[in-house]
Design an enzyme around this catalytic site. Structure first.
Site, PDB file in Angstrom:
ATOM      1  N   ASP A 122      -1.524  -2.058  11.815  1.00 12.00           N
ATOM      2  CA  ASP A 122      -2.083  -2.899  12.863  1.00 12.00           C
ATOM      3  C   ASP A 122      -1.323  -2.583  14.144  1.00 12.00           C
ATOM      4  O   ASP A 122      -0.187  -3.009  14.332  1.00 12.00           O
ATOM      5  CB  ASP A 122      -1.931  -4.374  12.474  1.00 12.00           C
ATOM      6  CG  ASP A 122      -2.426  -5.322  13.564  1.00 12.00           C
ATOM      7  OD1 ASP A 122      -2.567  -4.890  14.718  1.00 12.00           O
ATOM      8  OD2 ASP A 122      -2.634  -6.511  13.250  1.00 12.00           O
ATOM      9  N   PHE A 142       0.846 -11.028  11.978  1.00 13.92           N
ATOM     10  CA  PHE A 142      -0.305 -11.625  12.657  1.00 13.92           C
ATOM     11  C   PHE A 142      -1.366 -10.549  12.799  1.00 13.92           C
ATOM     12  O   PHE A 142      -1.102  -9.480  13.346  1.00 13.92           O
ATOM     13  CB  PHE A 142       0.086 -12.164  14.034  1.00 13.92           C
ATOM     14  CG  PHE A 142      -1.036 -12.895  14.715  1.00 13.92           C
ATOM     15  CD1 PHE A 142      -1.236 -14.244  14.482  1.00 13.92           C
ATOM     16  CD2 PHE A 142      -1.900 -12.230  15.573  1.00 13.92           C
ATOM     17  CE1 PHE A 142      -2.286 -14.929  15.099  1.00 13.92           C
ATOM     18  CE2 PHE A 142      -2.956 -12.897  16.189  1.00 13.92           C
ATOM     19  CZ  PHE A 142      -3.143 -14.258  15.954  1.00 13.92           C
ATOM     20  N   LYS A 167      -6.220  -4.998  22.515  1.00 11.77           N
ATOM     21  CA  LYS A 167      -5.345  -5.400  23.619  1.00 11.77           C
ATOM     22  C   LYS A 167      -5.280  -4.356  24.736  1.00 11.77           C
ATOM     23  O   LYS A 167      -6.187  -4.264  25.542  1.00 11.77           O
ATOM     24  CB  LYS A 167      -3.958  -5.764  23.080  1.00 11.77           C
ATOM     25  CG  LYS A 167      -3.924  -7.111  22.340  1.00 11.77           C
ATOM     26  CD  LYS A 167      -2.514  -7.562  22.053  1.00 11.77           C
ATOM     27  CE  LYS A 167      -2.453  -8.904  21.341  1.00 11.77           C
ATOM     28  NZ  LYS A 167      -2.816 -10.043  22.190  1.00 11.77           N
TER      29      LYS A 167
END
Length: 406
Positions: free
Chosen positions: A226, A141, A255
């Site tokens: 990532d 993702f 995040k």
């Protein structure tokens, strides 16, 4: 002076919001540390952390101070100018990592979009237009823009939006032979999460990442990590690549970087960064002074021996209790993850029921997450007190007991 606001309730979501989310029945209105209160005054323990975002919990004094001070100075200037908080943050990220250059954005998707565009531009400039292919992992993702959702290896998120970006291949995660079979001299980048987050909280094998690094070097491809979910202390290291001892060419962060304030960052080397010359890429809000000031405060708190050294002890505390709960109620087959990114894998009898566990936990006033239908995910504050871990897991066990005995 307080401002009077019109009263709103959960039912208003269904009247005025686009229905792409299905939020819980309650509305959180206040948080402190790892505790949250809803509109009715009910107190919940937060093991979700805003999906691995609230890295220092709610209303951390250092973040409140940084935001308040900056709010009284300057909010926005655009990238026609630079600003002090952005430069301070970038310098600290460079000092703390492999990177020499930083691009600031607003989200993980934007950080990844920049990473993928940079990888293609670098390969185009150095090797030619034929070298544009990107290899990613199944169940990965990387964001919700059309480019990042196509690189992500979950068709359920990318199907139904018209033609997909070309030149993207997906191979099995943690399978070095599959990567070796797919990579070629047309490959410009291999994109991997050191820990697959949405894909089930699945850490990479060390040999897999070492092998990916070697294959990229052999084929003049860039290795992109990532670390939107695994970065900023989440694994007990500032970034997970340090845990593995494998250095990427480009790294994305978001995040936890802002501790709840929207910000993303792409980190890379000077040699690669120069291929995003003036005018090739941009963002209106990226590097915003408010976001940068908060992220600098987050980094100052997290990147300390006191905080980083405590994360693995908290992991062990979670894992021991979750293992015991899993064995006692026959609900978890495995508890995995790194640091405070933890996945409890449901047994065959409970497969597909992660949302049921999440809902049962909420009834017992503890907030957890899922990572797909088969994994219950925990991504709490990195400084959550042991007492809150124990109290939250007591509540979680009550939820599991009621669910399994129903």
């Amino acid at each position: 002076m307080s401002v009077e606001h019109a009263q709103v309730e959960r039912a208003d979501f269904d009247k005025v919001m686009v229905p792409n989310y299905a939020p819980a029945a309650f509305i959180p209105v206040r948080g402190e540390g790892s505790r949250v209160w809803d509109q009715s005054g009910r107190e919940l323990i937060d093991f979700a952390g805003g999906i691995a975002v609230n890295s220092l919990g709610h209303a951390h004094p250092a973040l409140v101070k940084a935001l308040t001070e900056q709010a009284n100075k300057i909010w926005h200037v655009s990238n026609v100018f630079t600003n002090e908080p952005a430069l301070r943050l970038a310098k600290k990220l460079v000092d703390a990592t492999f990177a020499e250059r930083v691009f600031l954005a607003n989200s993980g998707a934007e950080a990844n979009e920049a990473a993928f565009k940079l990888a293609r531009r670098y390969a185009h400039d150095v090797y030619g237009p034929q070298k544009h292919e990107i290899i990613s992992a199944t169940n990965s993702f990387h964001g919700r823009t059309l480019f990042t959702v196509t690189v992500g290896g979950q068709p359920k998120y990318s199907d139904g939006f018209g033609p997909k970006m070309e030149g993207i291949t997906h191979v099995a995660y943690n399978d070095l032979d599959a990567l070796k079979a797919a990579i070629s001299d047309k490959t410009c980048a291999v994109v991997l999460e050191p820990v697959q987050g949405e894909g089930g909280v699945l850490p990479a094998d060390k040999a897999y990442l070492e092998g990916a690094r070697k294959l990229c070097d052999e084929h003049n491809a860039l290795l992109i990590f990532d670390e939107v979910q695994s970065g900023m202390g989440r694994t007990g290291h500032l970034f997970a690549y340090e845990h593995y001892g494998v250095t990427p060419d480009i790294l994305s962060s978001a995040k936890s970087l802002g501790g709840g304030f929207p910000i993303g960052a792409m980190l890379t080397t000077t040699e690669i960064a120069k291929h995003l010359a003036v005018g090739t890429h941009g963002t209106t809000y990226g590097g915003n002074p408010l976001a940068s000031a908060v992220a600098e405060a987050v980094l100052d708190v997290i990147n300390t021996p006191e905080v980083l050294s405590g994360i693995n002890a908290k992991h062990d505390r979670f894992k021991a209790r979750l293992d015991a709960i899993g064995a006692k109620y026959g609900i978890f087959s495995e508890v995995r993850g790194l640091g405070l990114l933890i996945g409890a894998v449901l047994t065959d009898a409970w497969k597909g029921k992660a949302k049921d566990v999440l809902n049962a936990a909420e009834k017992e006033a503890v907030m957890v997450l899922q990572a797909g239908p088969d994994v219950v995910r925990f991504a709490p504050s990195l400084v959550i007190p042991d007492a809150d871990i124990d109290a939250g897991l007591d509540r979680f066990e009550r939820a599991v007991a009621k669910l399994t005995q129903a």
